[in-house]
Design a protein around this motif. Sequence first.
Motif, short mmCIF file in Angstrom:
data_model
loop_
_atom_site.label_atom_id
_atom_site.label_comp_id
_atom_site.label_asym_id
_atom_site.label_seq_id
_atom_site.Cartn_x
_atom_site.Cartn_y
_atom_site.Cartn_z
N CYS A 145 4.45 5.04 0.93
CA CYS A 145 3.83 4.33 2.04
C CYS A 145 4.77 3.32 2.63
O CYS A 145 5.52 2.71 1.95
CB CYS A 145 2.58 3.60 1.64
SG CYS A 145 1.29 4.64 1.06
N LEU A 201 3.11 -0.60 -3.18
CA LEU A 201 3.67 -1.04 -1.90
C LEU A 201 4.70 -2.13 -2.12
O LEU A 201 4.63 -2.90 -3.06
CB LEU A 201 2.56 -1.57 -0.98
CG LEU A 201 1.52 -0.54 -0.53
CD1 LEU A 201 0.41 -1.23 0.22
CD2 LEU A 201 2.17 0.51 0.35
N ALA A 223 4.25 -0.11 4.39
CA ALA A 223 3.23 -1.09 4.68
C ALA A 223 3.72 -2.06 5.71
O ALA A 223 4.73 -2.68 5.55
CB ALA A 223 2.90 -1.85 3.42
N TYR A 266 -3.16 1.21 7.10
CA TYR A 266 -2.00 2.00 6.72
C TYR A 266 -2.08 3.41 7.31
O TYR A 266 -3.17 3.94 7.55
CB TYR A 266 -1.80 2.05 5.20
CG TYR A 266 -2.78 2.88 4.41
CD1 TYR A 266 -2.49 4.21 4.09
CD2 TYR A 266 -3.98 2.34 3.95
CE1 TYR A 266 -3.37 4.97 3.34
CE2 TYR A 266 -4.87 3.09 3.19
CZ TYR A 266 -4.55 4.41 2.89
OH TYR A 266 -5.42 5.18 2.14
N SER A 273 0.82 -1.20 0.00
CA SER A 273 0.00 0.00 0.00
C SER A 273 0.85 1.24 0.00
O SER A 273 1.93 1.22 0.51
CB SER A 273 -0.89 -0.09 1.22
OG SER A 273 -1.43 1.07 1.60
N ARG A 288 -6.74 2.56 -2.35
CA ARG A 288 -5.68 2.34 -1.37
C ARG A 288 -4.38 2.78 -2.02
O ARG A 288 -4.35 3.11 -3.21
CB ARG A 288 -5.61 0.88 -0.95
CG ARG A 288 -5.75 -0.12 -2.09
CD ARG A 288 -4.80 -1.29 -2.01
NE ARG A 288 -3.46 -0.92 -2.44
CZ ARG A 288 -2.49 -1.82 -2.67
NH1 ARG A 288 -2.71 -3.11 -2.51
NH2 ARG A 288 -1.30 -1.42 -3.04
N TRP A 315 6.06 -5.25 0.08
CA TRP A 315 5.74 -6.01 1.29
C TRP A 315 6.90 -6.87 1.73
O TRP A 315 7.54 -7.53 0.91
CB TRP A 315 4.53 -6.91 1.07
CG TRP A 315 3.26 -6.19 0.80
CD1 TRP A 315 2.68 -5.94 -0.41
CD2 TRP A 315 2.42 -5.59 1.78
NE1 TRP A 315 1.52 -5.22 -0.24
CE2 TRP A 315 1.34 -5.00 1.09
CE3 TRP A 315 2.46 -5.50 3.17
CZ2 TRP A 315 0.31 -4.32 1.74
CZ3 TRP A 315 1.43 -4.83 3.82
CH2 TRP A 315 0.37 -4.25 3.11
N HIS A 334 -1.28 7.17 6.47
CA HIS A 334 -1.09 8.03 5.31
C HIS A 334 -0.42 9.32 5.79
O HIS A 334 -1.09 10.22 6.32
CB HIS A 334 -2.45 8.32 4.69
CG HIS A 334 -2.38 8.77 3.26
ND1 HIS A 334 -3.32 8.41 2.33
CD2 HIS A 334 -1.48 9.53 2.61
CE1 HIS A 334 -3.01 8.94 1.16
NE2 HIS A 334 -1.89 9.62 1.31
N ALA A 382 1.85 0.70 6.10
CA ALA A 382 0.73 -0.25 6.15
C ALA A 382 1.11 -1.40 7.06
O ALA A 382 2.26 -1.76 7.17
CB ALA A 382 0.42 -0.76 4.75
N LEU A 385 2.00 5.20 0.88
CA LEU A 385 1.86 6.31 1.81
C LEU A 385 2.30 7.59 1.11
O LEU A 385 3.20 8.24 1.58
CB LEU A 385 2.82 6.07 2.96
CG LEU A 385 2.27 5.67 4.30
CD1 LEU A 385 3.35 5.14 5.16
CD2 LEU A 385 1.58 6.83 4.92
N CYS A 414 3.50 6.36 3.24
CA CYS A 414 2.55 5.58 4.02
C CYS A 414 3.23 4.46 4.82
O CYS A 414 4.26 3.96 4.43
CB CYS A 414 1.49 4.95 3.13
SG CYS A 414 0.63 6.09 2.07
#
Length: 533
Positions: free
Chosen positions: A11, A73, A13, A116, A6, A69, A75, A118, A105, A8, A103
Motif C-alpha cells: 500500500c 504501512l 498511504a 486508501y 495502511s 485495513r 507513513w 487498494h 493511503a 495496498l 495500496c
Amino acid sequence: MKHFLSSLGLCLALCLCPLASAEETANHLLQKRDQWQLEDPAAWEWQADGETTMLVLKKPSQFKPKVRRPFNLAWFGGAEWDSFTLTCEARLDVFNKGNNDLCIAFAGHSESEFYYAHLGETADGVHLQLHVVNQADRKAITTTRAKTLPWQPNHWHQLKLVRDASTGSIKVWFDDQLVLEATDKTFGKGRIGLGSFDDLGAFRNVVVTPGLAAAANDSFTQIELIAGGGTAVEHAPATECKVTQPFGIAFDPQDNMFICEETHRLLRVDAKTGVLTVVSGAKPKDAPLGDNGPAKDASFIAPHNLVADAGGNLFIADTYHYAVRRVDAKTGIVTTFAGNGTKELSGDGGAATSAGLDGLACLCFNHDFSKLYLGGFSKVIRVVDMTTGIISTVSGIGGSRAMAVDSQGNLFTAAGRGVRMLGANGKAISLEDPSATPPLNAVKHLWADRDDNILIADAGNHLIRKFIVAERKLITIAGLGTKGASGVPGIALQAQLGEPHGVVTHPRTGDIYIADSRNHRVLRIKANPSQTR
C-alpha cells in the motif's frame, strides 16, 4: 500516529493536509528518510537502486490494526496536504495464488482514520477499490474502476493519485490508465504513507506536488532522450551521438534543432531524419574567427546560447570572443553581428559591431524579432535594434545571464523565488512565490513559453522550474533535486538532471527541450495539450 500506515497488498498511504495554494512545489519523500514512521520497522528496508532510494517491504508485518485495513504501512510524517498529486514507481514482489496488491493511503488522521487505494490484480469486493477507514472496518467508496491491473514480476509500474479536497474527487492512474475514481469528503488534511495488506514490494521516486492547477497536469508528464548518450561523432541518429556539455538549443522554421556546446562546437539535428551533424567543430582558442567564411571553418569559444530569427538565421552568444556571431540560413556564412572582440562595456548609441561586450551568456528576441536582447556576466542588459543595428543599454532592470521576453514585450530575469519583470511600460516589479521551496539557485537560463509563463533552468538545484506569472506560482516540472542521470525515459518529476543550462519550447509544438549540461544530453518533455494555446 506512531502506527499510522495502511497496506495496498503493497500500500501507498497518503495523508495530506490543506496547504496554501502557493505551495505547488514537488516534495521528493524518499529523500527524507528520517521523516518516515514505520508501523512495523522490521518489515521494511531502505535500499539503493543506483542513485535512487527505494523503500522495500521485505516481509509480512506483525502489526495488528484495530480495524480491517492494510496490515503494514509506512507513513511520511514530514508534512500534511489536502489537495495534491502523487506520483511514484511501485514494484509488486509477490505473485501467490489470489489477489496480490499494493495500496495508496491518504488524508490520514490516525491509524484508523484515512483513505486508501487498494491496487489489487483483479476487481472484487475489496481489491481494486478506493476505501475509507473511519474508526471502523474499511468501506468501499469507488464509483468507477478498471477490471484488472497488469502487475508484472520484476517490473516498475507508474502510479499517480490526484485528490481535490474541495470537491472530494479522488482519481488513480496505473501506467497512464485511469483505473479508480471516487468522491468523498470525510477527511480533509492528513499524511501520506506506503504499504500493503499482506504482500511484498517496493516503492521509489515518490513525489507529492501540493495543489492542483498546474501540478496535476504536469506531474505525470514523460521525459525522453533526444540527443547524446552515444559514441558517434556525427552522421548518425542524435541519440547515438556524443554530445558534450550542451548549453543552448534553438530551432529554425523547418524544425531543425541546433545545439551549442561549452566545448566550442555547433551541432545540427535534422527534423526529418533525426541525424546529427557537426556544423562547426571545436578549434583552439587562438584559432582565427573565420568570419565571412563557411560555418565549418569558424571558431567559437564556449558558446553559451543561441537563437534563430524568423528566417532561420542563427545568432550565437560567442561567450569568450565577446561577440554575437551570425550564421546565414541560406549561405551558411558566418559574420560578427555584435561585439568588437574586447571585454568591456562600450558603444551605446552606435553600431553593434563596434560595441564592447562582456561575457555573453544569453540571447533572446522579442515576439516580432525587431529587438535582440543580450545578457551575460555584466551588470547590464544590452539590446540591438534589428533594423538599424544600433546597440543600447536597457534601463530599469539589472543585468543577468538568464533572461526572457514574453509575447507582450515584458522582460524577465530570475529572482530568489520567482522573477523580476520590466514591463513594456518601463516599470519594473518583483514577482515571487514566498512559499516556493527550494529557492532558485544558480539559474542559467529563462524562456517564455507560449502561455507567457517563464521556464527556468535552475542549475544549482538540478531542476527545471516554471513560474506561472498570473498566479505568482513557482513549480517544478522536471528533476528530483539531486544531481544524477537516472529516470530517463520516465516521468519528468522522477528524472535526475545535472546542472541544466538551457530550456526552450519548440516554436510549433510547445514541447520543452532541456540542455542537461553535465549529463551531456538533450531531453524533451512533450507538451500537455491542455496547457498550450
